[in-house]
Write a protein that holds these residues in place. Structure first.
Motif, PDB file in Angstrom:
ATOM      1  N   LEU A 155       1.065  -1.160  -0.022  1.00  0.00           N
ATOM      2  CA  LEU A 155      -0.045  -0.011  -0.054  1.00  0.00           C
ATOM      3  C   LEU A 155       0.645   1.292   0.002  1.00  0.00           C
ATOM      4  O   LEU A 155       0.511   2.411   0.091  1.00  0.00           O
ATOM      5  N   GLY A 156       2.000   0.880  -0.203  1.00  0.00           N
ATOM      6  CA  GLY A 156       3.186   2.404   0.082  1.00  0.00           C
ATOM      7  C   GLY A 156       3.231   2.996   1.321  1.00  0.00           C
ATOM      8  O   GLY A 156       3.437   4.062   1.310  1.00  0.00           O
ATOM      9  N   ILE A 157       2.824   2.402   2.563  1.00  0.00           N
ATOM     10  CA  ILE A 157       2.800   3.256   3.684  1.00  0.00           C
ATOM     11  C   ILE A 157       3.814   2.508   4.757  1.00  0.00           C
ATOM     12  O   ILE A 157       3.381   2.568   5.825  1.00  0.00           O
ATOM     13  N   LEU A 158       4.909   1.828   4.400  1.00  0.00           N
ATOM     14  CA  LEU A 158       5.554   1.140   5.213  1.00  0.00           C
ATOM     15  C   LEU A 158       6.648   2.069   5.675  1.00  0.00           C
ATOM     16  O   LEU A 158       7.241   2.621   4.934  1.00  0.00           O
ATOM     17  N   GLY A 159       6.695   2.513   6.977  1.00  0.00           N
ATOM     18  CA  GLY A 159       7.376   3.383   7.641  1.00  0.00           C
ATOM     19  C   GLY A 159       8.622   2.836   8.494  1.00  0.00           C
ATOM     20  O   GLY A 159       9.738   3.077   7.866  1.00  0.00           O
ATOM     21  N   SER A 160       8.398   2.479   9.488  1.00  0.00           N
ATOM     22  CA  SER A 160       9.385   1.992  10.550  1.00  0.00           C
ATOM     23  C   SER A 160       8.921   0.813  11.347  1.00  0.00           C
ATOM     24  O   SER A 160       7.899   0.342  11.128  1.00  0.00           O
ATOM     25  N   VAL A 161       9.898   0.161  12.087  1.00  0.00           N
ATOM     26  CA  VAL A 161       9.290  -0.936  12.715  1.00  0.00           C
ATOM     27  C   VAL A 161       9.850  -0.908  14.078  1.00  0.00           C
ATOM     28  O   VAL A 161      10.858  -0.363  14.808  1.00  0.00           O
ATOM     29  N   ASP A 162       9.033  -1.453  15.045  1.00  0.00           N
ATOM     30  CA  ASP A 162       9.094  -1.511  16.356  1.00  0.00           C
ATOM     31  C   ASP A 162       9.152  -3.062  16.752  1.00  0.00           C
ATOM     32  O   ASP A 162       8.450  -4.010  16.432  1.00  0.00           O
ATOM     33  N   ALA A 163      10.605  -3.313  17.083  1.00  0.00           N
ATOM     34  CA  ALA A 163      10.998  -4.529  17.127  1.00  0.00           C
ATOM     35  C   ALA A 163      10.316  -5.607  18.073  1.00  0.00           C
ATOM     36  O   ALA A 163      10.853  -6.987  18.152  1.00  0.00           O
ATOM     37  N   ASN A 164       9.577  -5.233  19.158  1.00  0.00           N
ATOM     38  CA  ASN A 164       9.399  -6.068  20.089  1.00  0.00           C
ATOM     39  C   ASN A 164       8.457  -7.253  19.720  1.00  0.00           C
ATOM     40  O   ASN A 164       7.186  -6.902  18.976  1.00  0.00           O
ATOM     41  N   ARG A 165       8.824  -8.629  20.014  1.00  0.00           N
ATOM     42  CA  ARG A 165       8.029  -9.499  19.703  1.00  0.00           C
ATOM     43  C   ARG A 165       6.980  -9.745  20.997  1.00  0.00           C
ATOM     44  O   ARG A 165       7.187  -9.201  22.037  1.00  0.00           O
ATOM     45  N   GLY A 166       6.013 -10.678  20.643  1.00  0.00           N
ATOM     46  CA  GLY A 166       5.124 -11.224  21.458  1.00  0.00           C
ATOM     47  C   GLY A 166       5.266 -12.830  22.137  1.00  0.00           C
ATOM     48  O   GLY A 166       6.349 -13.231  21.779  1.00  0.00           O
ATOM     49  N   ASP A 167       4.635 -13.240  22.965  1.00  0.00           N
ATOM     50  CA  ASP A 167       4.605 -14.443  23.264  1.00  0.00           C
ATOM     51  C   ASP A 167       3.301 -15.264  22.883  1.00  0.00           C
ATOM     52  O   ASP A 167       2.366 -14.790  22.848  1.00  0.00           O
ATOM     53  N   HIS A 168       3.789 -16.338  21.881  1.00  0.00           N
ATOM     54  CA  HIS A 168       2.701 -17.050  21.118  1.00  0.00           C
ATOM     55  C   HIS A 168       1.456 -17.611  22.192  1.00  0.00           C
ATOM     56  O   HIS A 168       0.541 -17.801  21.736  1.00  0.00           O
ATOM     57  N   GLN A 169       1.645 -17.637  23.166  1.00  0.00           N
ATOM     58  CA  GLN A 169       0.684 -18.331  24.348  1.00  0.00           C
ATOM     59  C   GLN A 169       0.072 -17.328  25.199  1.00  0.00           C
ATOM     60  O   GLN A 169      -0.857 -17.643  25.804  1.00  0.00           O
ATOM     61  N   ASN A 170       0.589 -16.087  25.065  1.00  0.00           N
ATOM     62  CA  ASN A 170      -0.008 -15.056  25.859  1.00  0.00           C
ATOM     63  C   ASN A 170      -0.825 -14.025  25.067  1.00  0.00           C
ATOM     64  O   ASN A 170      -0.359 -13.555  24.090  1.00  0.00           O
ATOM     65  N   GLY A 171      -2.061 -13.456  25.762  1.00  0.00           N
ATOM     66  CA  GLY A 171      -2.853 -12.642  24.882  1.00  0.00           C
ATOM     67  C   GLY A 171      -2.696 -11.185  25.136  1.00  0.00           C
ATOM     68  O   GLY A 171      -3.722 -10.400  24.802  1.00  0.00           O
ATOM     69  N   TRP A 172      -1.407 -10.819  25.726  1.00  0.00           N
ATOM     70  CA  TRP A 172      -1.334  -9.277  25.856  1.00  0.00           C
ATOM     71  C   TRP A 172       0.045  -9.078  25.201  1.00  0.00           C
ATOM     72  O   TRP A 172       1.078  -9.767  24.820  1.00  0.00           O
ATOM     73  N   ASP A 173       0.505  -7.506  25.289  1.00  0.00           N
ATOM     74  CA  ASP A 173       1.683  -7.146  24.737  1.00  0.00           C
ATOM     75  C   ASP A 173       2.970  -7.294  25.551  1.00  0.00           C
ATOM     76  O   ASP A 173       3.071  -6.783  26.609  1.00  0.00           O
ATOM     77  N   THR A 174       3.513  -8.555  25.400  1.00  0.00           N
ATOM     78  CA  THR A 174       4.685  -8.848  26.134  1.00  0.00           C
ATOM     79  C   THR A 174       5.939  -7.896  25.885  1.00  0.00           C
ATOM     80  O   THR A 174       6.810  -7.726  26.790  1.00  0.00           O
ATOM     81  N   ASP A 175       5.829  -7.404  24.567  1.00  0.00           N
ATOM     82  CA  ASP A 175       7.262  -6.470  24.291  1.00  0.00           C
ATOM     83  C   ASP A 175       8.557  -7.217  24.597  1.00  0.00           C
ATOM     84  O   ASP A 175       9.250  -6.169  25.111  1.00  0.00           O
ATOM     85  N   GLN A 176       8.605  -8.423  24.177  1.00  0.00           N
ATOM     86  CA  GLN A 176      10.069  -8.756  24.249  1.00  0.00           C
ATOM     87  C   GLN A 176      10.872  -8.590  23.108  1.00  0.00           C
ATOM     88  O   GLN A 176      10.471  -8.328  21.965  1.00  0.00           O
ATOM     89  N   PHE A 177      12.464  -8.795  23.806  1.00  0.00           N
ATOM     90  CA  PHE A 177      13.088  -8.698  22.393  1.00  0.00           C
ATOM     91  C   PHE A 177      12.896  -9.828  21.491  1.00  0.00           C
ATOM     92  O   PHE A 177      12.856 -10.857  21.764  1.00  0.00           O
ATOM     93  N   PRO A 178      13.400  -9.617  20.493  1.00  0.00           N
ATOM     94  CA  PRO A 178      13.379 -10.523  19.299  1.00  0.00           C
ATOM     95  C   PRO A 178      14.493 -11.520  19.267  1.00  0.00           C
ATOM     96  O   PRO A 178      15.563 -11.030  19.922  1.00  0.00           O
ATOM     97  N   ASN A 179      14.080 -12.827  19.062  1.00  0.00           N
ATOM     98  CA  ASN A 179      15.161 -13.807  19.348  1.00  0.00           C
ATOM     99  C   ASN A 179      15.143 -14.910  18.360  1.00  0.00           C
ATOM    100  O   ASN A 179      15.934 -15.739  18.478  1.00  0.00           O
ATOM    101  N   ASN A 180      14.420 -15.031  17.548  1.00  0.00           N
ATOM    102  CA  ASN A 180      14.166 -15.875  16.453  1.00  0.00           C
ATOM    103  C   ASN A 180      14.393 -15.591  14.984  1.00  0.00           C
ATOM    104  O   ASN A 180      13.306 -14.889  14.317  1.00  0.00           O
ATOM    105  N   VAL A 181      15.483 -16.053  14.606  1.00  0.00           N
ATOM    106  CA  VAL A 181      16.112 -15.599  13.215  1.00  0.00           C
ATOM    107  C   VAL A 181      14.871 -16.093  12.347  1.00  0.00           C
ATOM    108  O   VAL A 181      14.538 -15.195  11.361  1.00  0.00           O
ATOM    109  N   PRO A 182      14.677 -17.256  11.917  1.00  0.00           N
ATOM    110  CA  PRO A 182      13.843 -17.555  10.950  1.00  0.00           C
ATOM    111  C   PRO A 182      12.444 -17.010  10.968  1.00  0.00           C
ATOM    112  O   PRO A 182      11.685 -16.907   9.823  1.00  0.00           O
ATOM    113  N   ASP A 183      12.040 -16.750  12.103  1.00  0.00           N
ATOM    114  CA  ASP A 183      10.516 -15.951  12.317  1.00  0.00           C
ATOM    115  C   ASP A 183      10.601 -14.623  11.743  1.00  0.00           C
ATOM    116  O   ASP A 183       9.649 -14.187  11.159  1.00  0.00           O
ATOM    117  N   LEU A 184      12.153 -13.892  11.778  1.00  0.00           N
ATOM    118  CA  LEU A 184      11.936 -12.506  10.990  1.00  0.00           C
ATOM    119  C   LEU A 184      12.388 -12.345   9.607  1.00  0.00           C
ATOM    120  O   LEU A 184      11.891 -11.485   8.974  1.00  0.00           O
TER     121      LEU A 184
END
Ligand SMILES: [Co+2]
Ligand SMILES: [Co+2]
Ligand SMILES: [Co+2]
Ligand SMILES: [Co+2]
Ligand SMILES: [Co+2]
Ligand SMILES: [Co+2]
Ligand SMILES: [Co+2]
Ligand SMILES: [Co+2]
Lengths: 443, 443, 443, 443
Positions: free
Chosen positions: A293-322
């Motif tokens: 859509l031509g609106i890609l601006g920037s990225v906030d790197a925090n990942r979540g936890d796949h089992q928890n339903g809130w914003d865990t805002d964790q540091f990314p650690n999975n290379v193939p996921d990214l």
């Protein structure tokens, strides 16, 4: 003394994949040239003030005392004194980490005052101090933003508040933070509508609130042009939390909203990994959608936890996921004003100064490695040519006729009947492609 | 004989709330006048052909034999013979149930043939038969649609397929189904993009696919005008399943998409309760969003299960859950071309003819009761005046100036500073409002 | 003055379903006799100290200042003075609301001191005060508990902490709180293992931690018997939040754990509606599971939000949602030591004193109405006889032989082959039963 | 001819990480010795009959025609002829893939007959054929199981059915499948209770059903001992789908159930990655839980999709995601009778023979690489010594006294007070540990 909080740490060196030094980068070699540009210039890492230096380790079941024990969070001291100590600590950290950028909310860097005027004075004082710090270290501003969600006055929204005075209050913060961002040479100005949504539909006039927010964003864009801010205006989508529903749910929703108010050429998105997943999307989906859509601006790197339903805002650690998401960023031409910011949080149990380093080093190494893998994949052209080939029919006669609008529904229908067409399923080759990506990740 | 499948059942009477007859309506008194109109005319109930008469009880762990044993699903018989028996049964059921509308996919009512031509011949034959049935019973068509997702040719999408011939095939079905819908006096034509999405982003060109889909919808709208179809064109949003991601994720996404292709005045949404919840929204959110954007079309009544992550398509049974959404429909002026359709499914374990009655009776009673409660609430004005009052400030001088664009960000900011404003939090009264709604539900 | 915080409110009367007074009960007539007992005695409502009187409206994005402005939360005052004011306010509220019970954490009623001894002195002082208040008002204690999760020392668990001193610290709180509960005549003692789980499996020895927790619970049970506490020991299951994973995930998990440590006859569960749904279960599932295992203790009434993935702890407001669970409670014989406690929270935006009344009135009316509907359903026997009939075959010869262990797998297999059995599917009648329940809910 | 379905494929060679041949292993070198054992012997890969050879690509929105076009699924041919062709194809595939094991449901390998006797005859015939095939290829049986969920007779459960005749029918299948598993030298016998749960609590007697299931499992264990089957009996937990709730929800639930019926030493679990995540757990959580309880049996390798709420049963492809779980398997001593089976499914769009190879090659390479990384991590002892050190206090005097039961709650409480203890938070080092794991994954 806060200024010395990180005194036991040296600058974090790059030591290569074989290093076992936990306080060294193993993958992020900032001067390494990939696709014609230094990694630092591709990734444009920024450290945020908020989670790193303002948060004290409180959580919803531990509201009384935080687990962290940062000296600049001590009680009984003047707010501006502590703010300067905090900023000293932050710049010491960022310099040792070796990031080119930082980012902040207004009230991260300056204590909120008892009145609007006092708040502005505090902010002005801290801006001077920040300017010095930036000059001294060479660290630049990726983005500024205003915190229009923490104070109780914003409990029912900022621009979407039922009370227009709250809209005005938010306007005063945003104007001030935008001007500050410009002054500090910021690359972007970000809006995260922390409570721009509703807790409860019964008391909410959805239409009215969306029009309020639309007008607010128009005012922001008009102000940008008026003051000659050259950076990008970004919205950070988030679907919920702390509200039940947030109006900037995800990239597609934001795009519809921007179109509705004539802003789709003016505002882009700052995509947070964890917000993508909370909205039911993969990170790469949000990136690819924004790019398309031509609106890609920037990225906030925090990942979540796949089992928890809130914003865990964790540091990314999975290379193939990214990798798939970073590949989309590369395919879209990479960042212009944007970058990767770490609006990421330590775990509340990671209470030491060294944990701040572990979190950022791990996050930066993960992203850097994912970037190099994705760049290899991109440069090989293997994935792109598979995809191009898959849609090749659309470059043929029939495809072109359809795309160019030469065929009505009835004409196309008639053609299908006349030709008695019977198109056969063609394998999508998902498993092959997943293996292909892994070939680049693990070699 | 299929025609006699429901022969042991009488027409379902309305017997009132005190009735203990499971084969009577307790709340749906179709002739009851509420807000100046008969309930039947407000609710416009439609029975769908698909889940009720085509599905045989197979599920993903029971693909071999269905649990239902409908006579018109017997093996070894000519498809058109069975289709007629099925339609006989359907009309017998609908007549006994007393619904004013039905709805179908093309291949629900006619067996797909070996070729595109044979499929069209089958469909033409069944259209004649349907026309007779409708004339004989007075049952009208709420909407028609085309099944462009079951056949393997659509496994990678219909209009979004990598192969333009599949697009053409879909065009032929949709043109045919639209013409049929017009011929049968249908009120709406629905598009559910069952596989218009992706299973896998790696093999997908998101931009290309969305442009294909945009062009398809434009062709549909052009065709509507060309043939003079007076009804509405509707899209039924769904976020995922069977695909990983569907392009018509939710109402806001659809609205953004429509704007992008200049279609926001031409196409509305058919909101399914269960699709709302799969997308992370409440049903009332989707209705209120559509209403606020002017694209509220119709409603697919199937609810989901709050603990299961797939489309369970169950009959609605919770009155207070529905009241807020039905209230929004009333507030939006009620249905024009739309209605409540039961694209709802029996549980696979509910194998008997009588279960079809139980499901529909329960669903209709639930919606009718929710409607009467919501109408009371609406007519009282209690909720509306609370909300109006909550936003009253926006009708004052400051609010008007902001809304009308008279104030720039800087001017408004300056005003806030000059006034030294300090707006205080005002209770949102959620608990009060929830009690208010319950006062209307339980009295 | 705090003591006067609720001075503008009268006692909340019961006025019946027709009342439009928002400060009256419409359904909770405490003296109404249902199934031979007063509603008050069936429902045993308790108001909690925590969310109602201790929480100040902070949330994770508003950590600085709370939205509530309770006088007893003012700064610069002695903790015990404020604790007394808070308790005054709480008892004033509870008396006006007309509930028979209250419940607390140790640090809800007494401020935590600088040392373990000071904390105990504070607690002792407040116990005296509580005893007076209870005597003066007749309000009894449903349960006491210890807060072993808020202080940073508990950030990695209490009994499951890697440091045995933290285990000891928790032991000192729990012993003290148990003794206090006994002294105040409490009906139950509750354990909610707020951080008994892990944030991260990498640093966790699951086996060791579960054995620590098992020993802790054994010590609790031994202490109960030693001091002659006649009430029940309850565990409140919760699957996650603030931890990634909590060991008392749900009722079935807790039961397995209790068996492992020989405690399944000693400890029951306190089921929270919202924790049930966070664990992927319906509330009625958790109740029915506990009842079937003989460990149904008490109920924490807070509901969740079906679209949000965290513990929203809201007041219950949906009658039909509650009926199946309340029916199971009735079927299990009702509460003995347990009751319905409101560990429920106002929305953060509901900042006024009156909102506390709205929340509780709505919650109590919802539960009372659900109870009366469920009691009707139970007394009719309609549902039970359907179920009994459905399993009638198990009371026949074959069923009895299987149940009593008379048949080996091979014998039963041989019998099936010899008889050439071919059992046919029998409808589960879900839609019929849902309608049946609704017949009791809406009449 | 089916037998030739894979004739264009050669045996899949190991070519090493540098290979770009999509039909070669890059990481799975079966003869490579890791931790003293060949990879093949560690991983014990098994190909399942079901998803690979029985499924034809139908899904819930495509029930009519499957997308696959396997010759052995052609219409109009005798079932046993097709079953032999299917088995020929399966063994050809497995041989070329180079896996040591296979696994099946009874009705995967033999067509269900019109009667119980005919079904057994078909099964007996196919067992003879399977025995030949196994002898000819050397491929062994990892496990057998019975399909007691697809036929409509099982729609309301097998052992938990309201009709004891259905229990008996299931008994006949399970006895027969167990005997067959023994005859073929199977290492395990698996029970997946596909519909052992409920769709609806209203019509369900939870207690009764769990007792039925308990008795069934006892009968299975008794039969195992009677026939002298040396392998393990395994239950595969799954929380829901196709049912609303399944009784074997997760590992902890199964353990509680086993204890209740005295079976915790007799039955272990077969953990499926996707079932773990559907139950709200990480895969490593389920593995660690099972290991800590001594019931870790085997692993079903299919992963889920983090954004979709149903069982997608996809091939694993993320190495770092798997490392923590595989590390737990290694720490638990590795598999004895268990292994990694691929009860994984191609995407429905992956219609070609070659896709079966891509899926399995990718899955096997992913697991093999994760295993080698996890083995390195394990052998280094770095993670284990961190964890041991973290809990070191529990080996001290206080810890030992607590663990051994020497201290009562009151004594420990008194000690804490006397010592005036004030244990301080110690960092959990999550970020450090995540980086540590990544150091092993990416080097
Ligand atoms: Co963010
Ligand atoms: Co976030
Ligand atoms: Co639908
Ligand atoms: Co649906
Ligand atoms: Co609770
Ligand atoms: Co809770
Ligand atoms: Co499985
Ligand atoms: Co599965």
């Amino acid at each position: 003394m806060s200024a010395d909080y990180f005194k036991d740490f040296d600058a974090i060196p790059y030591e290569g994949p074989e290093s076992t030094n936990p306080l060294a980068f193993r993958h992020y070699n900032k001067d390494k040239v990939v696709m014609g540009k230094r990694l630092e210039d591709h990734l444009r890492f920024a450290v945020c003030h908020w989670h790193n230096f303002c948060w004290d380790g409180k959580d919803i079941f531990g509201l009384g005392i935080g687990t962290f024990d940062r000296p600049w969070q001590r009680a009984g001291e003047d707010g501006l004194v502590l703010a300067r100590e905090k900023m000293d600590a932050a710049f010491a950290f960022m310099e040792k980490l070796g990031v080119p950028f930082w980012c902040w909310h207004d009230y991260d860097i300056a204590p909120e005052g008892a009145t609007i005027k006092e708040s502005r004075e505090n902010f002005a004082a801290m801006l001077d101090y920040a300017e010095e710090k930036m000059a001294a270290t060479g660290i630049r501003l990726l983005w500024g933003t205003a915190n229009a969600f923490s104070n109780p006055r914003y409990m029912c929204g900022a621009s979407t508040n039922p009370n227009p005075e709250v809209f005005a209050y938010a306007a005063s913060q945003v104007q001030n933070a935008m001007d500050a961002t410009k002054r500090l040479g910021g690359s972007n100005y970000v809006l995260w509508g922390g409570r721009e949504g509703y807790q409860n539909l019964l008391n909410t006039d959805l239409k009215r609130e969306s029009e309020q927010m639309g007008r607010f964003l128009q005012m922001v864009v008009e102000h940008k042009h008026k003051i000659g801010f050259e950076g990008s205006i970004l919205i950070e989508p988030k679907p919920q939390e702390p509200t039940k529903h947030q109006y900037d749910y995800d990239t597609a929703t934001v795009y519809g909203f921007l179109q509705r108010f004539g802003l789709e050429k003016e505002i882009k998105v700052n995509i947070e990994v964890n917000h993508a997943t909370l909205a039911g999307h993969s990170f790469e989906h949000e990136v690819a959608t924004a790019a398309s859509l031509g609106i890609l601006g920037s990225v906030d790197a925090n990942r979540g936890d796949h089992q928890n339903g809130w914003d865990t805002d964790q540091f990314p650690n999975n290379v193939p996921d990214l990798v798939p998401a970073v590949y989309e960023i590369i395919r879209a031409g990479g960042f212009t004003t944007g970058g990767f910011n770490f609006d990421t949080k330590l775990r509340r149990e990671s209470v030491d100064a060294v944990d701040l380093f572990h979190g950022h080093i791990g996050g930066m190494d993960t992203i850097a490695l994912a970037f190099m893998k994705a760049a290899d994949l991109y440069e090989s052209g293997e994935l792109q040519s598979f995809v191009d080939n898959r849609y090749a029919g659309w470059n043929g006669e029939l495809g072109e006729k359809i795309k160019s609008g030469q065929l009505s529904l009835a004409e196309l229908s008639q053609w299908a009947v006349d030709q008695n067409i019977d198109p056969k399923p063609i394998s999508g080759r998902q498993e092959y492609l997943e293996n292909l990506v892994n070939r680049y990740v693990h070699r």
